[in-house]
Motif scaffolding. Structure first.
Motif, PDB file in Angstrom:
ATOM      1  N   VAL A  71       0.862  -1.187   0.000  1.00  0.00           N
ATOM      2  CA  VAL A  71       0.000   0.000   0.000  1.00  0.00           C
ATOM      3  C   VAL A  71       0.899   1.238   0.000  1.00  0.00           C
ATOM      4  N   PRO A  72       0.866   2.039  -1.086  1.00  0.00           N
ATOM      5  CA  PRO A  72       1.645   3.279  -1.074  1.00  0.00           C
ATOM      6  C   PRO A  72       1.014   4.275  -0.104  1.00  0.00           C
ATOM      7  N   SER A  73       1.866   5.003   0.593  1.00  0.00           N
ATOM      8  CA  SER A  73       1.350   5.927   1.594  1.00  0.00           C
ATOM      9  C   SER A  73       2.050   7.265   1.499  1.00  0.00           C
ATOM     10  N   GLY A  74       1.259   8.331   1.513  1.00  0.00           N
ATOM     11  CA  GLY A  74       1.815   9.684   1.486  1.00  0.00           C
ATOM     12  C   GLY A  74       1.641  10.327   2.854  1.00  0.00           C
ATOM     13  N   GLY A  75       0.916  11.454   2.865  1.00  0.00           N
ATOM     14  CA  GLY A  75       0.706  12.169   4.129  1.00  0.00           C
ATOM     15  C   GLY A  75      -0.454  11.613   4.942  1.00  0.00           C
ATOM     16  N   ARG A  76      -1.141  10.593   4.395  1.00  0.00           N
ATOM     17  CA  ARG A  76      -2.282   9.915   5.045  1.00  0.00           C
ATOM     18  C   ARG A  76      -3.417  10.888   5.385  1.00  0.00           C
ATOM     19  N   THR A  77      -3.588  11.913   4.536  1.00  0.00           N
ATOM     20  CA  THR A  77      -4.721  12.821   4.715  1.00  0.00           C
ATOM     21  C   THR A  77      -5.895  12.424   3.811  1.00  0.00           C
ATOM     22  N   GLY A  78      -5.743  11.319   3.086  1.00  0.00           N
ATOM     23  CA  GLY A  78      -6.769  10.876   2.145  1.00  0.00           C
ATOM     24  C   GLY A  78      -8.099  10.637   2.853  1.00  0.00           C
ATOM     25  N   LEU A  79      -9.186  10.845   2.106  1.00  0.00           N
ATOM     26  CA  LEU A  79     -10.518  10.776   2.714  1.00  0.00           C
ATOM     27  C   LEU A  79     -11.358   9.656   2.119  1.00  0.00           C
ATOM     28  N   SER A 142      -0.198  16.731   3.351  1.00  0.00           N
ATOM     29  CA  SER A 142      -0.353  15.904   2.149  1.00  0.00           C
ATOM     30  C   SER A 142       0.929  15.957   1.319  1.00  0.00           C
ATOM     31  N   HIS A 143       1.255  14.826   0.662  1.00  0.00           N
ATOM     32  CA  HIS A 143       2.461  14.743  -0.170  1.00  0.00           C
ATOM     33  C   HIS A 143       2.104  14.971  -1.636  1.00  0.00           C
ATOM     34  N   ILE A 144       3.084  15.400  -2.392  1.00  0.00           N
ATOM     35  CA  ILE A 144       2.899  15.550  -3.845  1.00  0.00           C
ATOM     36  C   ILE A 144       2.504  14.191  -4.453  1.00  0.00           C
ATOM     37  N   ALA A 149      -1.576  10.833  -6.885  1.00  0.00           N
ATOM     38  CA  ALA A 149      -2.327   9.560  -6.886  1.00  0.00           C
ATOM     39  C   ALA A 149      -3.824   9.775  -6.711  1.00  0.00           C
ATOM     40  N   THR A 150      -4.209  10.883  -6.048  1.00  0.00           N
ATOM     41  CA  THR A 150      -5.650  11.156  -5.882  1.00  0.00           C
ATOM     42  C   THR A 150      -6.156  12.171  -6.895  1.00  0.00           C
ATOM     43  N   ASN A 151      -5.259  12.719  -7.716  1.00  0.00           N
ATOM     44  CA  ASN A 151      -5.622  13.848  -8.579  1.00  0.00           C
ATOM     45  C   ASN A 151      -6.388  14.894  -7.763  1.00  0.00           C
ATOM     46  N   ALA A 152      -5.740  15.401  -6.729  1.00  0.00           N
ATOM     47  CA  ALA A 152      -6.400  16.318  -5.794  1.00  0.00           C
ATOM     48  C   ALA A 152      -6.951  17.552  -6.514  1.00  0.00           C
ATOM     49  N   GLY A 153      -8.069  18.042  -5.992  1.00  0.00           N
ATOM     50  CA  GLY A 153      -8.732  19.210  -6.589  1.00  0.00           C
ATOM     51  C   GLY A 153      -8.357  20.486  -5.852  1.00  0.00           C
ATOM     52  N   GLY A 154      -9.006  20.695  -4.714  1.00  0.00           N
ATOM     53  CA  GLY A 154      -8.616  21.800  -3.850  1.00  0.00           C
ATOM     54  C   GLY A 154      -9.320  23.104  -4.113  1.00  0.00           C
ATOM     55  N   ILE A 208       3.944   3.172  -7.930  1.00  0.00           N
ATOM     56  CA  ILE A 208       4.296   4.148  -6.894  1.00  0.00           C
ATOM     57  C   ILE A 208       4.981   5.336  -7.545  1.00  0.00           C
ATOM     58  N   VAL A 209       4.399   6.504  -7.388  1.00  0.00           N
ATOM     59  CA  VAL A 209       5.005   7.724  -7.913  1.00  0.00           C
ATOM     60  C   VAL A 209       6.197   8.063  -7.030  1.00  0.00           C
ATOM     61  N   THR A 210       7.376   8.217  -7.640  1.00  0.00           N
ATOM     62  CA  THR A 210       8.566   8.508  -6.840  1.00  0.00           C
ATOM     63  C   THR A 210       9.101   9.918  -7.092  1.00  0.00           C
TER      64      THR A 210
HETATM   65  P1  FAD Z   1      -2.532   9.552   1.273  1.00  0.00           P
HETATM   66  O1  FAD Z   1      -3.750   9.773   2.085  1.00  0.00           O
HETATM   67  O2  FAD Z   1      -1.339   9.067   1.984  1.00  0.00           O
HETATM   68  O3  FAD Z   1      -2.881   8.553   0.085  1.00  0.00           O
HETATM   69  C1  FAD Z   1      -3.954   8.818  -0.776  1.00  0.00           C
HETATM   70  C2  FAD Z   1      -3.946   7.791  -1.925  1.00  0.00           C
HETATM   71  O4  FAD Z   1      -2.793   7.987  -2.725  1.00  0.00           O
HETATM   72  C3  FAD Z   1      -3.875   6.348  -1.457  1.00  0.00           C
HETATM   73  O5  FAD Z   1      -4.606   5.556  -2.349  1.00  0.00           O
HETATM   74  C4  FAD Z   1      -2.407   6.009  -1.529  1.00  0.00           C
HETATM   75  O6  FAD Z   1      -2.179   4.633  -1.727  1.00  0.00           O
HETATM   76  C5  FAD Z   1      -1.970   6.805  -2.747  1.00  0.00           C
HETATM   77  N1  FAD Z   1      -0.588   7.290  -2.713  1.00  0.00           N
HETATM   78  C6  FAD Z   1      -0.010   8.107  -1.794  1.00  0.00           C
HETATM   79  N2  FAD Z   1       1.250   8.381  -2.156  1.00  0.00           N
HETATM   80  C7  FAD Z   1       1.488   7.710  -3.315  1.00  0.00           C
HETATM   81  C8  FAD Z   1       2.599   7.592  -4.186  1.00  0.00           C
HETATM   82  N3  FAD Z   1       3.751   8.210  -3.944  1.00  0.00           N
HETATM   83  N4  FAD Z   1       2.462   6.827  -5.294  1.00  0.00           N
HETATM   84  C9  FAD Z   1       1.304   6.184  -5.566  1.00  0.00           C
HETATM   85  N5  FAD Z   1       0.232   6.260  -4.776  1.00  0.00           N
HETATM   86  C10 FAD Z   1       0.312   7.020  -3.678  1.00  0.00           C
HETATM   87  N6  FAD Z   1      -8.570  16.661  -1.225  1.00  0.00           N
HETATM   88  C11 FAD Z   1      -8.875  17.419  -2.305  1.00  0.00           C
HETATM   89  O7  FAD Z   1      -8.846  16.910  -3.425  1.00  0.00           O
HETATM   90  N7  FAD Z   1      -9.233  18.727  -2.174  1.00  0.00           N
HETATM   91  C12 FAD Z   1      -9.265  19.350  -0.976  1.00  0.00           C
HETATM   92  O8  FAD Z   1      -9.596  20.525  -0.883  1.00  0.00           O
HETATM   93  C13 FAD Z   1      -8.899  18.590   0.171  1.00  0.00           C
HETATM   94  N8  FAD Z   1      -8.867  19.168   1.385  1.00  0.00           N
HETATM   95  C14 FAD Z   1      -8.557  18.422   2.481  1.00  0.00           C
HETATM   96  C15 FAD Z   1      -8.545  19.039   3.727  1.00  0.00           C
HETATM   97  C16 FAD Z   1      -8.263  18.298   4.861  1.00  0.00           C
HETATM   98  C17 FAD Z   1      -8.234  18.983   6.198  1.00  0.00           C
HETATM   99  C18 FAD Z   1      -7.989  16.911   4.748  1.00  0.00           C
HETATM  100  C19 FAD Z   1      -7.675  16.094   5.952  1.00  0.00           C
HETATM  101  C20 FAD Z   1      -8.003  16.295   3.513  1.00  0.00           C
HETATM  102  C21 FAD Z   1      -8.285  17.043   2.360  1.00  0.00           C
HETATM  103  N9  FAD Z   1      -8.279  16.465   1.092  1.00  0.00           N
HETATM  104  C22 FAD Z   1      -8.581  17.216  -0.002  1.00  0.00           C
HETATM  105  C23 FAD Z   1      -7.953  15.044   0.925  1.00  0.00           C
HETATM  106  C24 FAD Z   1      -6.430  14.739   0.825  1.00  0.00           C
HETATM  107  O9  FAD Z   1      -5.674  15.766   1.433  1.00  0.00           O
HETATM  108  C25 FAD Z   1      -6.010  14.566  -0.619  1.00  0.00           C
HETATM  109  O10 FAD Z   1      -6.652  13.449  -1.166  1.00  0.00           O
HETATM  110  C26 FAD Z   1      -4.491  14.437  -0.801  1.00  0.00           C
HETATM  111  O11 FAD Z   1      -4.174  14.532  -2.162  1.00  0.00           O
HETATM  112  C27 FAD Z   1      -3.947  13.111  -0.231  1.00  0.00           C
HETATM  113  O12 FAD Z   1      -2.548  13.193  -0.164  1.00  0.00           O
HETATM  114  P2  FAD Z   1      -1.734  12.302   0.897  1.00  0.00           P
HETATM  115  O13 FAD Z   1      -0.303  12.498   0.625  1.00  0.00           O
HETATM  116  O14 FAD Z   1      -2.197  12.584   2.260  1.00  0.00           O
HETATM  117  O15 FAD Z   1      -2.178  10.853   0.429  1.00  0.00           O
END
Ligand code: FAD
Ligand code: MLT
Ligand code: ZN
Length: 470
Positions: A71-79, A142-144, A149-154, A208-210
């Motif tokens: 399981v790849p793990s970044g900042g563990r802020t995923g929802l 949260s990590h890049i 990996a989540t295609n974060a919006g924000g 795993i994105v490095t």
């Molecule tokens: P993680 O939670 O560690 O992992 C998320 C997913 O990515 C998992 O499936 C994991 O296996 C995979 N992953 C992690 N690192 C890698 C890697 N290097 N290579 C391959 N896969 C990997 N999300 C939004 O889109 N918009 C928001 O506005 C937003 N606001 C937030 C606000 C708060 C307070 C919190 C707690 C969360 C928010 N999020 C938001 C959700 C979260 O922050 C995002 O999804 C963020 O992109 C996750 O990054 P992370 O590093 O914490 O990933």
């Protein structure tokens, strides 16, 4: 796996990353195998912290040979439960991979390792006089790699796009341990399929994105921020339309209900309402000044008053007020968690369908059990609505989740007729696996399964996330 095989695997992992970078202590694993959801079983075999792409590759090769899932793990802020390890997987955390290369001021790019935080990239860009556009309240953790990996919006997607739009190149370690170098810095490259796109938003199920090369831009013009008190949800979409028609360059268009506002006032330290009188809804509107520093915000607010869609409005007058207004929106997630049990949605709809959808949503909300509070907020200018179901902290967590799921199911069932999505930005993970078919056709899901089988025939890469294998 026998205990002898387990010990051998641990010894081999320690050999690759060093003794202090392998964790097997159960209490620590409960944290390392979990994300922000905290509702799934957590039971990893171990967690490892590689320090380079080569170490990620060696760990991956070893796990592949032994058919051990990772399981790849970044900042563990995923929802969405994407980074949850519940079945004796090896968690691969990139937290040691935090190098940022010098910013390229000619091509406007920066290259970094995947364990760098979002905020660290923003700061590196800013120190070079430039701007990195992805912004979210979790940016300090949260990590890049997680963002990719989540295609974060924000909070700024309305102006700059999401993470997909910020990525120029990627380096990925594939499930068999091989390194796929797609880390080009080219803006234009039409030489066949754009393979990196497969890994953006794949929730760690394909590799795993490095390392990544990210797009930077010139610092934006000066922006002004306002908080607008609104009577009716339909006024929010009117405010968006009027702002568009006035030619405003909108850099953020967020909303929250008065219930969300009340919860922030209760739980976030120092939070104050900017209004004498509370209103049912609030909009956070950020717009760029026009050329020459001419304010766009003031005439726009005048127009909104004239059109009767604004009950009251405040404009941030200095950087302290700017931060204070933004914090009313950014503190919602943490305040909800402090308030009670939470179940989260991140649906999206075509923006012109929001009013019709909200009317139907309110009918469903009225039918919800009385001890479930439905709290709305989100990136409404992108059609992205966060529905949060909140239950009293004193109640049973599992019973609450079951009851909230029933309400969620009825609300999700409304989406297909609008061609809406069950996940705008958080992803499917474990949380919305059952709901994927509401937003994606069988043909699409079969194609996704085919891609997964091609890249991960052994099925060891974040298994059980997004969909199960057939
Ligand atoms: P993680 O939670 O560690 O992992 C998320 C997913 O990515 C998992 O499936 C994991 O296996 C995979 N992953 C992690 N690192 C890698 C890697 N290097 N290579 C391959 N896969 C990997 N999300 C939004 O889109 N918009 C928001 O506005 C937003 N606001 C937030 C606000 C708060 C307070 C919190 C707690 C969360 C928010 N999020 C938001 C959700 C979260 O922050 C995002 O999804 C963020 O992109 C996750 O990054 P992370 O590093 O914490 O990933
Ligand atoms: C947000 O927009 O604040 C995030 O997506 C987090 C959440 O939905 O709570
Ligand atoms: Zn969001």
């Amino acid at each position: 796996m026998t205990s002898a095989q387990g010990s051998q695997l641990m010894a081999a992992l320690r050999n690759i990353v060093g003794d202090c970078n392998v964790v097997t202590e159960p209490k620590e694993l409960q944290v390392l195998g979990c994300d922000w959801t905290k509702i799934f079983t957590v039971d990893p075999l171990a967690a490892v912290f590689p320090g380079s792409t080569e170490e990620v590759s060696a760990v991956m090769k070893l796990c592949h040979e032994n058919r051990v899932s990772v399981v790849p793990s970044g900042g563990r802020t995923g929802l969405a439960g994407g980074a949850v390890a519940g079945n004796k997987e090896v968690v691969i955390s990139l937290k040691r991979m935090t190098k940022i290369e010098p910013v390229d001021r000619v091509g406007l790019t920066v290259q970094c390792e995947a364990g760098v935080t979002t905020q660290a990239v923003q700061e590196a860009a800013s120190a070079a006089g430039l701007f990195f556009a992805l912004d979210l309240a979790a940016k300090g953790s949260s990590h890049i790699g997680g963002n990719i990996a989540t295609n974060a919006g924000g909070l700024k997607l309305i102006r700059y796009g999401g993470m997909r739009e910020q990525v120029l190149g990627l380096e990925v370690v594939l499930p068999d341990g091989s390194i796929l170098d797609m880390n080009s810095r080219l803006r234009k490259n039409n030489t066949g399929y754009d393979l990196k796109q497969l890994f953006i938003g794949c929730e760690g199920t394909l590799g795993i994105v490095t390392r990544a090369t990210l797009r930077l831009m010139a610092k934006p013009r000066h922006v002004q921020l306002s908080c607008i008190a609104v009577r009716d949800f339909s006024d929010i979409t009117k405010i968006l339309t009027i702002s568009n028609m006035q030619g405003a360059t909108i850099t953020a268009f967020e909303f929250f209900t008065d219930v969300a506002h009340g919860i922030v006032l209760q739980h976030a330290q120092g939070a104050r309402t900017p209004f004498q009188q509370r209103a049912p809804f609030y909009v956070i509107l950020e717009v760029e000044d026009a050329a020459g520093g001419v304010s766009v915000m003031e005439p726009l607010l005048e127009k909104l008053y004239e059109e009767g869609v604004c009950l009251d409005a405040v404009i941030a007058q200095n950087s302290a007020q700017f931060k204070e207004l933004w914090s009313l929106r950014e503190n919602i997630t943490e305040s909800l968690s402090a308030h009670g049990h939470v179940r989260k949605n991140d649906i999206s709809l075509p923006i012109d369908m929001l009013d019709a959808f909200i009317r139907e949503l309110m009918d469903e909300v009225a039918k919800a059990p009385k001890d479930i509070e439905v709290v709305l907020f989100g990136h409404i200018g992108d059609g992205n609505l966060h529905i949060n179901y909140v239950g009293p902290r004193s109640g049973d967590k599992n019973k609450f989740q079951d009851a909230a799921r029933k309400v969620e199911e009825r609300i999700f069932a409304l989406l297909p007729k609008y061609r809406g999505s069950v996940s705008a930005e958080h992803g499917i993970g474990l949380l919305k696996k059952k709901d994927l078919g509401l937003s994606r056709s069988e043909a699409e899901i079969n194609l996704m399964r085919g891609i997964k089988d091609l890249l991960d025939p052994a099925g060891i890469m974040n298994p059980g996330k997004i969909f199960d294998r057939k």
